[in-house]
Scaffold this active site. Structure first.
Site, mmCIF file in Angstrom:
data_model
loop_
_atom_site.group_PDB
_atom_site.id
_atom_site.type_symbol
_atom_site.label_atom_id
_atom_site.label_comp_id
_atom_site.label_asym_id
_atom_site.label_seq_id
_atom_site.Cartn_x
_atom_site.Cartn_y
_atom_site.Cartn_z
ATOM 1 N N SER A 225 49.979 8.125 -105.942
ATOM 2 C CA SER A 225 48.605 8.559 -106.236
ATOM 3 C C SER A 225 48.329 9.940 -105.643
ATOM 4 C CB SER A 225 47.577 7.552 -105.711
ATOM 5 O OG SER A 225 46.306 7.782 -106.282
ATOM 6 N N LYS B 169 43.658 9.196 -112.948
ATOM 7 C CA LYS B 169 45.032 9.673 -113.099
ATOM 8 C C LYS B 169 45.768 8.988 -114.251
ATOM 9 C CE LYS B 169 45.206 10.991 -108.257
ATOM 10 N NZ LYS B 169 45.374 10.500 -106.878
ATOM 11 N N SER C 217 40.714 7.488 -108.305
ATOM 12 C CA SER C 217 42.079 7.815 -108.731
ATOM 13 C C SER C 217 42.516 7.132 -110.017
ATOM 14 C CB SER C 217 43.073 7.488 -107.614
ATOM 15 O OG SER C 217 43.041 8.485 -106.610
#
Length: 395
Positions: A125, A63, A60
């Site tokens: 997230s 991102k 993640s």
């Protein structure tokens, strides 16, 4: 005009002198994670690195780049915080509640404000938030991925590759700790009005309250943002974070930790060690000549280079450090040359490690020289090329 990187790439090599008076103890620091880097955002000094150029799975933390493209569009006026994007079935099914991963829990076919999606992306997230933002900005996730890789190249992320905007593993999804720290530094410097979202500790959407997944935010060490990442045991646990103390900002990136606890502890220890064990030293003032670059076909044979900002470096407190600097450029530089043109960079090394890289600009302009001068330079360069070819063993 021929260019000979092997001959002219390193033009000037010079000692910056010993700074301090005591043996360094800072390099005794060790970390259990396989990939880590700690940099000072103010001077771009690398304070610590381990496996920082090896590939790691971003999960993640990808991102951060997704957010960068959104922030860029906002800064350029191509997007507004109050604009709304529709949650597609792909975003809902792949990244939302049905998928079972980290989610903002967006409702299918709902329209959601960009600002809410940003919070869902960087605080919760949310994979669904990432896909919805990608589709809303680029029309399709695949088109957004193309933009991601183009933007990464523009920002100097030359090794990292991106396959999706939310972190799913795959052969086209790989980063280095060094480049993710570089991306974080860019985000903090370029988008201060949007970077603040990374530091919000919680967010509620669809009546579901979620805490920010960045553990550094709760540690009272001055942390104010960026992202964690984890997919499975094989990917390990990653974190890109930043903190400030007494006006100094440090950026840390760790990848490959065996657990969320190890990830948090190693990142915290790196930051605390960096704040406690380094002090700032000035090497050159802004505008001060640093060294020359050779010019081809100009009224002068060289031009002085300088930096737009003060060049400073962080060194271990009380350390007896001898730094070496070199001016690196591909040349000689072809005349005419404009004043203020970026033609190279200064590299500063401590031992075998490059701790600082700073772009260098020309102090003055150099006009194109006379025909006899250009002919002389051409003969010189041809001779230099022949020597270089001979020394390198090429035919």
């Amino acid at each position: 005009m021929p260019k000979f990187p092997g001959l002219h790439l390193i033009l000037t090599l010079f000692a910056l002198g010993a700074l301090g008076a005591a043996p360094s103890r800072a390099q005794n620091f060790q970390t259990s994670v396989p990939h880590a880097i700690l940099i000072d955002a103010g001077t771009n000094t690398v304070l610590f690195e381990k496996g920082a150029d090896d590939y790691a799975k971003p999960a993640s933390t990808v991102k951060i780049l997704t957010a960068e493209l959104i922030f860029q569009a906002l800064a350029e006026g191509k997007l507004k915080l109050d604009d709304e994007f529709t949650v597609s079935e792909h975003a809902w099914r792949t990244g939302g509640a049905p998928a079972g991963g980290s989610a903002m829990f967006l409702a299918l076919n709902s329209r959601v404000r960009v600002e809410d999606l940003i919070r869902g992306l960087v605080i919760q997230s949310g994979n669904d938030a990432a896909i919805t933002l990608a589709e809303g900005l680029a029309g399709a996730e695949e088109s957004f991925v193309t933009r991601m890789n183009k933007r990464a190249a523009e920002l100097g992320l030359v090794k990292s590759r991106f396959g999706n905007p939310w972190g799913m593993d795959g052969p086209d999804q790989k980063v280095t700790a060094r480049e993710m720290a570089k991306l974080a530094a860019h985000m903090i410097k370029t988008y201060p009005e949007y970077y603040r979202y990374f530091g919000e500790k919680e967010y509620t959407w669809n009546k579901i309250r979620q805490q920010n997944r960045n553990p550094l935010l709760t540690m009272s060490i001055g942390a104010d943002g960026l992202k964690t990442g984890n997919i499975d045991k094989d990917s390990g646990y990653g974190l890109v974070g930043s903190a400030t103390q007494d006006g100094r900002r440090l950026i840390v990136a760790v990848y490959g930790a065996k657990s969320a606890k190890e990830r948090a502890e190693e990142a915290r220890k790196l930051l605390q060690w960096g704040f406690r064990n380094f002090e700032e030293k000035e090497l050159f003032k802004a505008g001060e000549p640093i060294g020359p670059a050779q010019v081809y076909g100009g009224t002068k044979g060289s031009v002085e280079l300088t930096a737009k900002e003060d060049i400073k470096v962080l060194l271990p407190r009380g350390a007896n450090e001898r730094l070496m600097g070199k001016i690196v450029y591909e040349g000689p530089v072809l005349a005419p040359v404009e004043a203020g043109a970026t033609v190279g960079r200064l590299e500063v090394k401590r031992g075998n490690s490059v701790v600082l890289e700073q772009p260098l600009q020309t102090v003055e302009s150099v006009e194109q020289g006379s025909l006899p001068r250009r002919a002389f330079d051409a003969i010189y360069e041809s001779a230099a090329a022949a020597i270089h070819q001979k020394l390198s063993g090429k035919k």
